[in-house]
Design a protein around this motif. Structure first.
Motif, PDB file in Angstrom:
ATOM      1  N   ALA A 285     -20.742 -27.083  27.743  1.00  0.00           N
ATOM      2  CA  ALA A 285     -19.354 -26.387  27.846  1.00  0.00           C
ATOM      3  C   ALA A 285     -19.216 -25.210  27.264  1.00  0.00           C
ATOM      4  O   ALA A 285     -18.791 -24.403  28.273  1.00  0.00           O
ATOM      5  N   TYR A 286     -19.550 -24.974  25.849  1.00  0.00           N
ATOM      6  CA  TYR A 286     -19.249 -23.894  25.400  1.00  0.00           C
ATOM      7  C   TYR A 286     -19.898 -22.834  26.502  1.00  0.00           C
ATOM      8  O   TYR A 286     -18.870 -21.602  26.622  1.00  0.00           O
ATOM      9  N   SER A 287     -20.892 -23.324  26.580  1.00  0.00           N
ATOM     10  CA  SER A 287     -21.974 -21.754  27.790  1.00  0.00           C
ATOM     11  C   SER A 287     -21.329 -21.697  28.753  1.00  0.00           C
ATOM     12  O   SER A 287     -21.048 -20.512  28.863  1.00  0.00           O
ATOM     13  N   PHE A 288     -20.930 -22.557  29.335  1.00  0.00           N
ATOM     14  CA  PHE A 288     -20.613 -22.608  30.887  1.00  0.00           C
ATOM     15  C   PHE A 288     -18.792 -21.751  30.652  1.00  0.00           C
ATOM     16  O   PHE A 288     -18.053 -21.457  31.491  1.00  0.00           O
ATOM     17  N   LEU A 289     -17.897 -21.705  29.789  1.00  0.00           N
ATOM     18  CA  LEU A 289     -16.809 -21.484  28.892  1.00  0.00           C
ATOM     19  C   LEU A 289     -17.558 -20.028  29.040  1.00  0.00           C
ATOM     20  O   LEU A 289     -16.409 -19.253  29.231  1.00  0.00           O
ATOM     21  N   ALA A 290     -17.691 -19.765  28.343  1.00  0.00           N
ATOM     22  CA  ALA A 290     -18.401 -18.624  28.765  1.00  0.00           C
ATOM     23  C   ALA A 290     -18.746 -17.819  30.057  1.00  0.00           C
ATOM     24  O   ALA A 290     -18.553 -16.714  29.658  1.00  0.00           O
ATOM     25  N   GLY A 291     -19.137 -18.405  30.284  1.00  0.00           N
ATOM     26  CA  GLY A 291     -20.447 -17.178  31.261  1.00  0.00           C
ATOM     27  C   GLY A 291     -18.840 -17.146  32.369  1.00  0.00           C
ATOM     28  O   GLY A 291     -18.619 -16.334  32.586  1.00  0.00           O
ATOM     29  N   ILE A 292     -18.090 -18.196  32.392  1.00  0.00           N
ATOM     30  CA  ILE A 292     -16.541 -17.784  33.080  1.00  0.00           C
ATOM     31  C   ILE A 292     -15.345 -16.849  32.398  1.00  0.00           C
ATOM     32  O   ILE A 292     -14.922 -15.178  33.185  1.00  0.00           O
ATOM     33  N   LEU A 293     -15.922 -16.462  31.505  1.00  0.00           N
ATOM     34  CA  LEU A 293     -15.315 -15.385  30.788  1.00  0.00           C
ATOM     35  C   LEU A 293     -15.666 -14.200  30.456  1.00  0.00           C
ATOM     36  O   LEU A 293     -14.804 -13.288  30.920  1.00  0.00           O
ATOM     37  N   GLU A 294     -17.104 -14.492  30.790  1.00  0.00           N
ATOM     38  CA  GLU A 294     -17.839 -12.979  30.756  1.00  0.00           C
ATOM     39  C   GLU A 294     -17.164 -12.144  32.101  1.00  0.00           C
ATOM     40  O   GLU A 294     -17.308 -11.266  32.213  1.00  0.00           O
ATOM     41  N   HIS A 295     -17.463 -13.606  32.933  1.00  0.00           N
ATOM     42  CA  HIS A 295     -16.767 -12.529  34.307  1.00  0.00           C
ATOM     43  C   HIS A 295     -15.738 -12.700  35.283  1.00  0.00           C
ATOM     44  O   HIS A 295     -15.054 -12.807  36.510  1.00  0.00           O
ATOM     45  N   ALA A 296     -14.513 -13.665  34.566  1.00  0.00           N
ATOM     46  CA  ALA A 296     -13.372 -13.124  34.876  1.00  0.00           C
ATOM     47  C   ALA A 296     -12.716 -12.240  35.307  1.00  0.00           C
ATOM     48  O   ALA A 296     -11.909 -12.038  35.834  1.00  0.00           O
ATOM     49  N   PRO A 297     -12.827 -10.853  34.799  1.00  0.00           N
ATOM     50  CA  PRO A 297     -12.136 -10.162  36.145  1.00  0.00           C
ATOM     51  C   PRO A 297     -12.679  -9.410  37.103  1.00  0.00           C
ATOM     52  O   PRO A 297     -11.788  -9.898  37.800  1.00  0.00           O
ATOM     53  N   GLY A 298     -13.848  -9.974  37.435  1.00  0.00           N
ATOM     54  CA  GLY A 298     -14.632 -10.703  39.439  1.00  0.00           C
ATOM     55  C   GLY A 298     -13.907 -11.349  39.785  1.00  0.00           C
ATOM     56  O   GLY A 298     -13.763 -11.146  40.475  1.00  0.00           O
ATOM     57  N   LEU A 299     -13.994 -12.307  38.557  1.00  0.00           N
ATOM     58  CA  LEU A 299     -13.235 -13.821  39.559  1.00  0.00           C
ATOM     59  C   LEU A 299     -11.901 -13.592  39.361  1.00  0.00           C
ATOM     60  O   LEU A 299     -11.687 -14.584  40.726  1.00  0.00           O
ATOM     61  N   GLN A 300     -11.250 -12.728  38.791  1.00  0.00           N
ATOM     62  CA  GLN A 300      -9.819 -12.328  39.221  1.00  0.00           C
ATOM     63  C   GLN A 300      -9.680 -12.971  40.854  1.00  0.00           C
ATOM     64  O   GLN A 300      -8.782 -13.239  41.047  1.00  0.00           O
ATOM     65  N   ALA A 301     -10.342 -11.356  41.657  1.00  0.00           N
ATOM     66  CA  ALA A 301     -11.002 -11.159  42.644  1.00  0.00           C
ATOM     67  C   ALA A 301     -11.073 -12.496  43.730  1.00  0.00           C
ATOM     68  O   ALA A 301     -10.341 -12.237  44.802  1.00  0.00           O
ATOM     69  N   VAL A 302     -11.078 -13.567  42.953  1.00  0.00           N
ATOM     70  CA  VAL A 302     -10.585 -14.976  43.741  1.00  0.00           C
ATOM     71  C   VAL A 302      -9.615 -15.794  43.090  1.00  0.00           C
ATOM     72  O   VAL A 302      -9.179 -16.537  44.589  1.00  0.00           O
ATOM     73  N   LEU A 303      -9.908 -15.543  41.992  1.00  0.00           N
ATOM     74  CA  LEU A 303      -8.576 -16.795  42.127  1.00  0.00           C
ATOM     75  C   LEU A 303      -7.114 -15.841  42.159  1.00  0.00           C
ATOM     76  O   LEU A 303      -6.325 -17.263  42.244  1.00  0.00           O
ATOM     77  N   ALA A 304      -7.051 -14.608  42.110  1.00  0.00           N
ATOM     78  CA  ALA A 304      -5.227 -13.877  42.120  1.00  0.00           C
ATOM     79  C   ALA A 304      -6.044 -13.069  43.684  1.00  0.00           C
ATOM     80  O   ALA A 304      -5.732 -11.960  42.830  1.00  0.00           O
ATOM     81  N   PRO A 305      -6.602 -13.629  44.884  1.00  0.00           N
ATOM     82  CA  PRO A 305      -6.642 -12.035  46.047  1.00  0.00           C
ATOM     83  C   PRO A 305      -5.738 -11.924  46.713  1.00  0.00           C
ATOM     84  O   PRO A 305      -6.021 -11.356  47.745  1.00  0.00           O
ATOM     85  N   THR A 306      -4.477 -11.338  45.938  1.00  0.00           N
ATOM     86  CA  THR A 306      -3.543 -10.609  46.929  1.00  0.00           C
ATOM     87  C   THR A 306      -2.544  -9.208  46.082  1.00  0.00           C
ATOM     88  O   THR A 306      -3.511 -10.274  44.203  1.00  0.00           O
TER      89      THR A 306
END
Length: 453
Positions: A285-306
């Motif tokens: 779970a911590y590794s899964f969580l860490a992956g999301i944190l590391e990619h958070a800036p790029g993820l935001q284009a999909v999570l918050a796309p407007t």
């Protein structure tokens, strides 16, 4: 979201699909079927198919001009999109119209799944996870405003009495919207979604209606169905339901928080009672969580796309006193100020998404980021906003987020999971959206500059 996620919900199983769409529809008194898919922006596209043509829909699909449908990666000269229904998603909707049902579809072109279709993208990522004997389960918090518009187009809460400075959980505001909220709740429960709470959120006119978690594809389908259901039932009562992230500059915005957990062979992989960090999570779970944190800036284009999304995450204060939206890629326990909250050892809550997010893309991208963390054995560090390392700041604007997406091969690769070119196409659409807004003169500029010089 407060729901037990210690066992997978039986009603979420996709293998309970009816074998014959026409027979199932007629047994339910259905006369018309909405054959529905969404484009990359989350716009629901559908054709209304009479039950007499249900066999043709099931075995041959129904055609759409993809370029006309919206952001589907097509030009006017391209072949039709053929929407083929997933019978497991069949959903009667008598609360919308008597005799109506909906079925989610996977667009195909010339016999192959179309790589620009969000549902196809998510299914591709889920297959990758299954190759590692992993299954993603997800819950979604759907927040929205109920508003009215005057003759000049100005919006206001549909409930004119909803004026409190701190309206969250207000019993009176909740009761005034009783007919709408109970209609939605009744529909959710009749469909087996297990609606367990309906509340007035932190903004005037803002509500949230929760339903039980399920496998990721089922949850994404239900988010789309819920938005449709909520919108139509609001219209029937003379209101507009909006999932716009920040419709009012001085009030809390609408999020779409995603609760995530991984399973293998029916066993949850996240809980661990020996966790030294005291959050109850396993190393997986911590590794899964860490992956999301590391990619958070790029993820935001999909999570918050407007463009509007960044009015929510960039807010420093609201009328109620809090914004409830993260500004850094941090994590912590039962603390809603973080990008990732860990309410208990069974799940993590990703809080960067908002009401404009396409749930298929959001879950696909989050899964890709989390799997990258597992594959690389990433460690998120100690919980908290300041763990001795500098937590990445989330993008300030949509343009910043798109640039981060373009530079992130993992998140970009998630969009390209079913075929190349989707990430570049999506990034191009979002850059155009940003500059279309940027080139428009608004009232803020007139007020600030008209007589300033």
């Amino acid at each position: 979201m407060t729901v037990d996620v210690s066992t997978p919900p039986a009603e979420a199983a996709q293998d309970e699909a009816p074998s014959d769409l026409a027979t199932r529809a007629r047994a339910d008194g259905v006369k018309f079927l909405l054959a529905l898919f969404v484009d990359l922006t989350g716009k629901p596209c559908a054709k209304l198919v009479p039950v007499e043509a249900a066999d043709e829909l099931q075995y041959e699909g129904v055609g759409f001009a993809g370029y006309a449908a919206g952001a589907m990666g097509q030009q006017p000269s391209d072949p039709d999109l053929i929407a083929l229904p997933d019978l497991a998603s069949y959903t009667p909707l008598p609360w919308v119209r008597e005799g109506l049902a909906l079925v989610h579809c996977d667009p195909h072109v010339e016999g192959k799944p179309w790589p620009y279709a969000p549902r196809v993208i998510l299914k591709t990522l889920l297959e990758r996870a299954r190759a590692q004997q992993l299954e993603l389960f997800a819950g979604a918090e759907v927040e929205y405003f109920l508003v009215s518009r005057d003759a000049d187009g100005r919006i206001a809460p549909a409930d004119a009495k909803d004026t409190s400075a701190q309206p969250c959980y207000d019993a009176r505001g909740l009761t005034r919207m009783y007919e709408h909220l109970t209609a939605v709740s009744t529909a959710m429960n009749a469909l087996g979604w297990a609606n367990y709470a309906n509340d007035h959120e932190d903004g005037n006119g803002q509500f949230e209606q929760n339903f039980a978690y399920a496998d990721a594809l089922t949850t994404a389908d239900r988010v789309i169905t819920a938005r449709y259901l909520i919108s139509v039932l609001a219209e029937q009562r003379g209101m507009t339901a909006t999932f716009m992230p920040k419709p009012f500059s001085d009030r809390t915005g609408s999020g779409m928080h995603l609760h995530l957990s991984l399973w293998r062979d029916g066993a949850a992989l996240f809980p661990d009672g020996t966790d030294e960090r005291a959050l109850g999570l396993s190393e997986v779970a911590y590794s899964f969580l860490a992956g999301i944190l590391e990619h958070a800036p790029g993820l935001q284009a999909v999570l918050a796309p407007t463009v509007n999304s960044y009015k929510r995450t960039g807010a420093v204060s609201t009328r109620s006193g809090a914004t409830w939206s993260p500004r850094h890629a941090s994590y912590g326990g039962n603390d809603r100020t973080h990008f990732i909250r860990v309410p208990d050892g069974n799940r993590i809550e990703m809080r960067g998404g908002d009401g404009s997010a396409n749930p298929y893309l959001a879950l696909a991208a989050a899964l890709a980021a989390g799997l990258d963390g597992i594959e690389r054995g990433l460690d998120p560090g100690a919980p908290g906003a300041d763990d001795g390392t500098k937590r990445p700041e989330l993008p300030l604007t949509l343009l910043h987020a798109v640039d981060a997406l373009a530079a992130d091969p993992v998140v970009g690769g998630a969009l390209d999971a079913a075929g190349p070119g989707v990430c570049d196409y999506f990034a191009g659409l979002k850059r155009e959206e940003f500059f279309a807004w940027h080139s428009t003169v608004g009232s803020w500029e007139v007020d600030r500059y008209l007589t300033a010089f």
